[in-house]
Motif scaffolding. Sequence first.
Motif, PDB file in Angstrom:
ATOM      1  N   VAL A  15     -16.665  77.206  94.618  1.00 53.19           N
ATOM      2  CA  VAL A  15     -16.069  78.485  95.036  1.00 53.19           C
ATOM      3  C   VAL A  15     -15.326  78.300  96.345  1.00 53.19           C
ATOM      4  CG1 VAL A  15     -16.593  80.828  95.835  1.00 53.19           C
ATOM      5  CG2 VAL A  15     -17.700  79.940  93.770  1.00 53.19           C
ATOM      6  N   ARG A  16     -15.946  77.621  97.316  1.00 53.25           N
ATOM      7  CA  ARG A  16     -15.281  77.388  98.612  1.00 53.25           C
ATOM      8  C   ARG A  16     -13.987  76.608  98.443  1.00 53.25           C
ATOM      9  NH1 ARG A  16     -20.553  76.869 100.624  1.00 53.25           N
ATOM     10  NH2 ARG A  16     -20.571  74.629 100.280  1.00 53.25           N
ATOM     11  N   GLU A  17     -13.971  75.685  97.475  1.00 53.56           N
ATOM     12  CA  GLU A  17     -12.770  74.896  97.220  1.00 53.56           C
ATOM     13  C   GLU A  17     -11.733  75.664  96.401  1.00 53.56           C
ATOM     14  OE1 GLU A  17     -14.357  71.432  95.290  1.00 53.56           O
ATOM     15  OE2 GLU A  17     -14.918  70.481  97.181  1.00 53.56           O
ATOM     16  N   GLY A  18     -12.082  76.848  95.951  1.00 52.12           N
ATOM     17  CA  GLY A  18     -11.154  77.655  95.162  1.00 52.12           C
ATOM     18  C   GLY A  18     -11.157  77.323  93.684  1.00 52.12           C
ATOM     19  N   ASP A  19     -12.098  76.508  93.248  1.00 57.20           N
ATOM     20  CA  ASP A  19     -12.190  76.136  91.838  1.00 57.20           C
ATOM     21  C   ASP A  19     -13.127  77.108  91.118  1.00 57.20           C
ATOM     22  OD1 ASP A  19     -12.301  74.973  89.341  1.00 57.20           O
ATOM     23  OD2 ASP A  19     -13.141  73.066  90.030  1.00 57.20           O
ATOM     24  N   LEU A  20     -12.629  78.327  90.895  1.00 56.00           N
ATOM     25  CA  LEU A  20     -13.453  79.354  90.267  1.00 56.00           C
ATOM     26  C   LEU A  20     -13.730  79.031  88.805  1.00 56.00           C
ATOM     27  CD1 LEU A  20     -11.947  82.581  91.862  1.00 56.00           C
ATOM     28  CD2 LEU A  20     -13.876  81.183  92.621  1.00 56.00           C
ATOM     29  N   GLU A  21     -12.780  78.389  88.162  1.00 60.84           N
ATOM     30  CA  GLU A  21     -12.996  77.996  86.765  1.00 60.84           C
ATOM     31  C   GLU A  21     -14.132  76.971  86.681  1.00 60.84           C
ATOM     32  OE1 GLU A  21     -10.518  75.708  83.313  1.00 60.84           O
ATOM     33  OE2 GLU A  21      -9.443  77.239  84.457  1.00 60.84           O
ATOM     34  N   GLY A  22     -14.125  76.005  87.579  1.00 59.87           N
ATOM     35  CA  GLY A  22     -15.188  75.004  87.606  1.00 59.87           C
ATOM     36  C   GLY A  22     -16.534  75.622  87.950  1.00 59.87           C
ATOM     37  N   ALA A  23     -16.534  76.576  88.880  1.00 64.83           N
ATOM     38  CA  ALA A  23     -17.772  77.254  89.256  1.00 64.83           C
ATOM     39  C   ALA A  23     -18.323  78.052  88.081  1.00 64.83           C
ATOM     40  CB  ALA A  23     -17.525  78.161  90.461  1.00 64.83           C
ATOM     41  N   ALA A  24     -17.437  78.756  87.373  1.00 64.51           N
ATOM     42  CA  ALA A  24     -17.862  79.531  86.209  1.00 64.51           C
ATOM     43  C   ALA A  24     -18.416  78.616  85.127  1.00 64.51           C
ATOM     44  CB  ALA A  24     -16.687  80.352  85.673  1.00 64.51           C
ATOM     45  N   GLU A  25     -17.752  77.488  84.924  1.00 66.58           N
ATOM     46  CA  GLU A  25     -18.203  76.531  83.910  1.00 66.58           C
ATOM     47  C   GLU A  25     -19.580  75.970  84.265  1.00 66.58           C
ATOM     48  OE1 GLU A  25     -16.822  72.184  82.456  1.00 66.58           O
ATOM     49  OE2 GLU A  25     -15.254  73.721  82.445  1.00 66.58           O
ATOM     50  N   ALA A  26     -19.791  75.660  85.538  1.00 69.96           N
ATOM     51  CA  ALA A  26     -21.098  75.141  85.973  1.00 69.96           C
ATOM     52  C   ALA A  26     -22.184  76.186  85.725  1.00 69.96           C
ATOM     53  CB  ALA A  26     -21.051  74.750  87.449  1.00 69.96           C
ATOM     54  N   CYS A  27     -21.903  77.439  86.041  1.00 74.26           N
ATOM     55  CA  CYS A  27     -22.873  78.509  85.787  1.00 74.26           C
ATOM     56  C   CYS A  27     -23.148  78.639  84.298  1.00 74.26           C
ATOM     57  CB  CYS A  27     -22.352  79.844  86.314  1.00 74.26           C
ATOM     58  SG  CYS A  27     -22.306  79.981  88.099  1.00 74.26           S
ATOM     59  N   PHE A  46     -21.783  86.272  91.128  1.00 74.75           N
ATOM     60  CA  PHE A  46     -21.044  85.998  92.361  1.00 74.75           C
ATOM     61  C   PHE A  46     -19.666  85.435  92.042  1.00 74.75           C
ATOM     62  CE2 PHE A  46     -19.954  82.807  95.633  1.00 74.75           C
ATOM     63  CZ  PHE A  46     -19.728  83.671  96.693  1.00 74.75           C
ATOM     64  N   VAL A  47     -19.605  84.498  91.104  1.00 76.57           N
ATOM     65  CA  VAL A  47     -18.313  83.917  90.718  1.00 76.57           C
ATOM     66  C   VAL A  47     -17.414  84.994  90.114  1.00 76.57           C
ATOM     67  CG1 VAL A  47     -17.160  82.239  89.232  1.00 76.57           C
ATOM     68  CG2 VAL A  47     -19.234  81.592  90.459  1.00 76.57           C
ATOM     69  N   HIS A  48     -17.973  85.862  89.282  1.00 76.97           N
ATOM     70  CA  HIS A  48     -17.182  86.980  88.740  1.00 76.97           C
ATOM     71  C   HIS A  48     -16.625  87.839  89.877  1.00 76.97           C
ATOM     72  CE1 HIS A  48     -17.666  86.582  84.453  1.00 76.97           C
ATOM     73  NE2 HIS A  48     -18.981  86.609  84.513  1.00 76.97           N
ATOM     74  N   ASP A  49     -17.447  88.102  90.884  1.00 75.92           N
ATOM     75  CA  ASP A  49     -17.020  88.931  92.009  1.00 75.92           C
ATOM     76  C   ASP A  49     -15.865  88.281  92.759  1.00 75.92           C
ATOM     77  OD1 ASP A  49     -17.603  91.340  93.730  1.00 75.92           O
ATOM     78  OD2 ASP A  49     -17.824  89.753  95.224  1.00 75.92           O
ATOM     79  N   VAL A  50     -16.006  87.017  93.069  1.00 73.93           N
ATOM     80  CA  VAL A  50     -14.955  86.301  93.807  1.00 73.93           C
ATOM     81  C   VAL A  50     -13.661  86.254  92.984  1.00 73.93           C
ATOM     82  CG1 VAL A  50     -14.294  84.082  94.817  1.00 73.93           C
ATOM     83  CG2 VAL A  50     -16.602  84.954  95.148  1.00 73.93           C
ATOM     84  N   ALA A  51     -13.807  86.175  91.662  1.00 75.12           N
ATOM     85  CA  ALA A  51     -12.643  86.123  90.773  1.00 75.12           C
ATOM     86  C   ALA A  51     -12.078  87.510  90.474  1.00 75.12           C
ATOM     87  CB  ALA A  51     -13.016  85.429  89.470  1.00 75.12           C
ATOM     88  N   HIS A  52     -12.620  88.532  91.122  1.00 74.47           N
ATOM     89  CA  HIS A  52     -12.189  89.925  90.929  1.00 74.47           C
ATOM     90  C   HIS A  52     -12.392  90.395  89.490  1.00 74.47           C
ATOM     91  CE1 HIS A  52     -10.601  89.858  94.968  1.00 74.47           C
ATOM     92  NE2 HIS A  52      -9.996  88.726  94.675  1.00 74.47           N
ATOM     93  N   GLU A  53     -13.412  89.869  88.844  1.00 75.48           N
ATOM     94  CA  GLU A  53     -13.805  90.303  87.501  1.00 75.48           C
ATOM     95  C   GLU A  53     -14.988  91.263  87.658  1.00 75.48           C
ATOM     96  OE1 GLU A  53     -12.560  85.974  85.628  1.00 75.48           O
ATOM     97  OE2 GLU A  53     -14.677  86.454  85.894  1.00 75.48           O
ATOM     98  N   HIS A  54     -14.697  92.375  88.314  1.00 80.53           N
ATOM     99  CA  HIS A  54     -15.752  93.266  88.787  1.00 80.53           C
ATOM    100  C   HIS A  54     -16.592  93.882  87.679  1.00 80.53           C
ATOM    101  CE1 HIS A  54     -14.304  92.626  92.793  1.00 80.53           C
ATOM    102  NE2 HIS A  54     -13.090  92.993  92.428  1.00 80.53           N
TER     103      HIS A  54
END
Length: 82
Positions: A15-27, A46-54
Amino acid sequence: VAGLVQLLQSVPLLVREGDLEGAAEACDQALASSPGIAHAWFLRGFVHDVAHEHSQVAPCMRRALALDRDRVDAWLFLAEAE
């Protein structure tokens, strides 16, 4: 177990690196193998929140809280999401 821990530990870094797709995949990988881990549900929300997938945040936080009612962070995210 070590692989699962490593997956979950990678999420904040991704998430800090901006790799939201990778973070979502890991989850998603962690949840596929161990759906009963509250921390994995929290991180997915949390990843959904950061990705604005509220609209996806509250269901993940509810799932985390169903598994661990003492997760203050999940309660806070749930309150914000609703």
